[in-house]
Write an enzyme that holds these catalytic residues in place. Structure first.
Site, PDB file in Angstrom:
ATOM      1  N   ALA A 114       0.830  -1.203   0.000  1.00 36.98           N
ATOM      2  CA  ALA A 114       0.000   0.000   0.000  1.00 36.98           C
ATOM      3  C   ALA A 114       0.869   1.260   0.000  1.00 36.98           C
ATOM      4  CB  ALA A 114      -0.920  -0.014   1.221  1.00 36.98           C
ATOM      5  N   GLY A 166       0.041   1.536  -3.323  1.00 31.32           N
ATOM      6  CA  GLY A 166      -0.070   0.865  -4.608  1.00 31.32           C
ATOM      7  C   GLY A 166       0.775   1.424  -5.731  1.00 31.32           C
ATOM      8  N   LYS A 189       4.001   1.205  -6.299  1.00 30.50           N
ATOM      9  CA  LYS A 189       4.947   0.213  -6.805  1.00 30.50           C
ATOM     10  C   LYS A 189       4.212  -0.962  -7.452  1.00 30.50           C
ATOM     11  CE  LYS A 189       8.302   1.739  -3.377  1.00 30.50           C
ATOM     12  NZ  LYS A 189       7.454   2.839  -2.875  1.00 30.50           N
ATOM     13  N   ARG A 241      -5.387   0.242   4.736  1.00 29.09           N
ATOM     14  CA  ARG A 241      -4.473   0.518   3.622  1.00 29.09           C
ATOM     15  C   ARG A 241      -4.614  -0.529   2.512  1.00 29.09           C
ATOM     16  NH1 ARG A 241      -0.060   3.678   3.972  1.00 29.09           N
ATOM     17  NH2 ARG A 241       1.390   2.062   3.247  1.00 29.09           N
ATOM     18  N   ASP A 299       9.322  -2.945   0.066  1.00 33.29           N
ATOM     19  CA  ASP A 299       9.479  -1.537   0.434  1.00 33.29           C
ATOM     20  C   ASP A 299       9.102  -1.464   1.907  1.00 33.29           C
ATOM     21  OD1 ASP A 299       9.980   1.218  -0.065  1.00 33.29           O
ATOM     22  OD2 ASP A 299       7.830   1.571  -0.058  1.00 33.29           O
ATOM     23  N   CYS A 337      12.303   4.419   2.717  1.00 33.78           N
ATOM     24  CA  CYS A 337      12.289   5.869   2.515  1.00 33.78           C
ATOM     25  C   CYS A 337      12.991   6.527   3.701  1.00 33.78           C
ATOM     26  CB  CYS A 337      10.868   6.391   2.330  1.00 33.78           C
ATOM     27  SG  CYS A 337       9.729   6.022   3.684  1.00 33.78           S
TER      28      CYS A 337
END
Length: 474
Positions: free
Chosen positions: A105, A107, A109, A132, A172, A225
């Site tokens: 989530a 979405g 990627k 999510r 991720d 990130c």
């Protein structure tokens, strides 16, 4: 903006030196970058400016999009941080692959991975948060993806079901969010070194399960990130030491290389890519592309398990028990009479080539008719939000096609379309029925500026009944 924590400043001054740390801290006071990707799977012309391309990302441009425009509702564009576009770009995925987006989530990627698959193969998009996961499903639906399974569970449940199954896995990972400081005051508010360490522990836990699901020779894309070595180079070092992965180089303009000295000293850590906000691409992002060593056949192969995506031209009856559509509920083929209602309702539409065999593949679960992307019995024990393409729902002696089907049919040229003016489009988004000039009758696709975003139903007198989903109306 909330003041950057002193502990963060001290940490990165120590890591980068006074001058580079100063550039980082100065950049965090600047506005965040906005960008969008264009959906190569869909038909339609995007009106947004396309002067400044995001370097290294196909069909991606700097600029801001609106969720009220037909480009958005028809799934032609996706708003995404430009640096966050690189993980899906960096992972080697080709049509026919079986791919997992483990922490998927909202979405961005997953939609990019679906474009790479081009309707062939399988995408499993998973999100542990129920709220999510719902957003993830909506974004994949809007993107017109029919070969995805959207799941809502943890990595342990998935690894128990899919050992050695996937050709590629994107993780991720949940992180301390240092790269989001310009976009989220909460990321600043809740930052602490203790949270960084907790995130690193969670990342190892998630990756341990991800490795179990990857085929020998398969690809793992790890991204965060955040900037902290504890969540970046140290995690990749652990993957190299613990599992023998090989680090692959990443072609990313303006990205800084990984820092071997921030990990175990392995020179290949320089193959990682880190996007700093001061470099001008977007927000903060760390990306590592790894390949699992080739080895013995996986447990799934040894056990004789068949975890294949649904094959074309299958015509078998499926039965099971439980509550989730697409995996544990009572499954069967629609009856001959029901198949007639379905065919009558959606006659005259053109289908993507990948769905040419839908009549022989469709299954029914509690009046919901769908074309599964993965054989439902293979999803036992998994909470599934969507398996493949939801065709629609059977009602009393009739069939209503789904919103997902409308978005999927937007991939190919259509004749049964009513194209609305901008004013009519606004009324339709509100849920209003319209009087239109058309000789068509029955279910039609509805578009604006040629971009298909919904179904509607026309009476013989030009009355267009609104079938835009109530939960999406604006």
């Amino acid at each position: 903006m909330i003041e950057i924590p002193d502990q963060f400043k001290e940490k990165f001054t120590g890591l980068l030196g006074q001058e580079e740390a100063g550039k980082l801290l100065d950049s965090l006071a600047e506005p965040s970058k906005k960008a969008y990707r264009i959906n190569s799977l869909k038909k339609g012309a995007v009106a947004y400016p396309q002067e400044e391309a995001v370097p290294g990302i196909p069909n991606a441009y700097y600029g801001e999009v609106s969720g009220k425009d037909p480009e958005w509702t028809a799934g032609l564009v996706y708003s995404q941080d430009p640096a966050a576009m690189f993980p899906a770009q960096a992972i080697p995925v080709k049509p026919g692959d079986k791919v997992l987006d483990l922490c998927a989530a909202p979405g961005g990627k997953s939609t990019a991975l679906a474009q790479k698959l081009q309707g062939a193969g399988l995408l499993v998009a998973n999100e542990i948060s129920p709220s999510r996961a719902k957003i993830l499903r909506e974004n994949l639906e809007r993107w017109g993806v029919a070969n995805a399974v959207v799941t809502n569970c943890d990595s342990f449940a998935l690894s128990a079901r899919f050992p050695g199954f996937f050709d590629a896995i994107l993780v991720d990972a949940p992180c301390s969010g240092e790269g989001m400081f310009r976009k989220s005051e909460d990321a600043i508010k809740y930052w602490s070194q203790e949270n960084v360490d907790l995130c690193a522990d969670r990342q190892r836990e998630i990756l341990t399960e991800a490795v179990k699901m990857l085929k020998p020779g398969g690809y793992l894309l790890y991204s965060t990130c955040t900037f902290s070595p504890e969540e970046d180079e140290e995690i990749v070092s652990w993957l190299l030491d613990e599992y023998g992965f090989k680090l692959l180089p990443i072609a990313a303009e303006k990205a800084a290389p990984g820092r071997p000295e921030w990990g175990n000293g392995d020179a290949s850590l320089a193959n990682c890519a880190r996007f700093w906000p001061q470099d001008g691409v977007g927000e903060g992002q760390f990306v590592a592309s790894l390949q699992k060593a080739a080895g013995e056949e996986s447990f799934a192969a040894e056990a004789g398990e068949d975890f294949s995506p649904v094959r074309k031209n299958k015509d078998k009856k499926k039965k099971g028990k439980g509550k989730n559509k697409g995996n544990r509920s009572s499954l069967e083929r629609p009856s001959k009479e029901e198949s007639g209602y379905i065919s009558e309702a959606i006659a005259g539409f053109n289908w993507p080539e990948s769905l040419a065999s839908w009549p022989s593949q469709m299954l029914k679960s509690q009046d919901h008719v769908f074309v599964p992307a993965l054989e439902p019995e293979q999803l036992k024990g998994i909470k599934v939000l969507n398996n493949g393409l939801e065709l629609g729902i059977l009602k009393k002696k009739r069939f209503e096609p789904s919103h997902q089907l409308a978005e999927v049919l937007g991939q190919v040229d259509q004749e049964r379309v009513v194209d609305l003016t901008e004013e009519e489009y606004d009324h339709y988004l509100h849920g209003e029925s319209l009087q239109v000039n058309s000789s068509l009758k029955g279910f039609v696709l509805v578009s604006c500026r040629g971009m298909i975003f919904s179904f509607g139903k026309l009476s013989g007198k030009g009355q267009l009944k609104n079938y835009y989903p109530k939960g999406l109306r604006q």
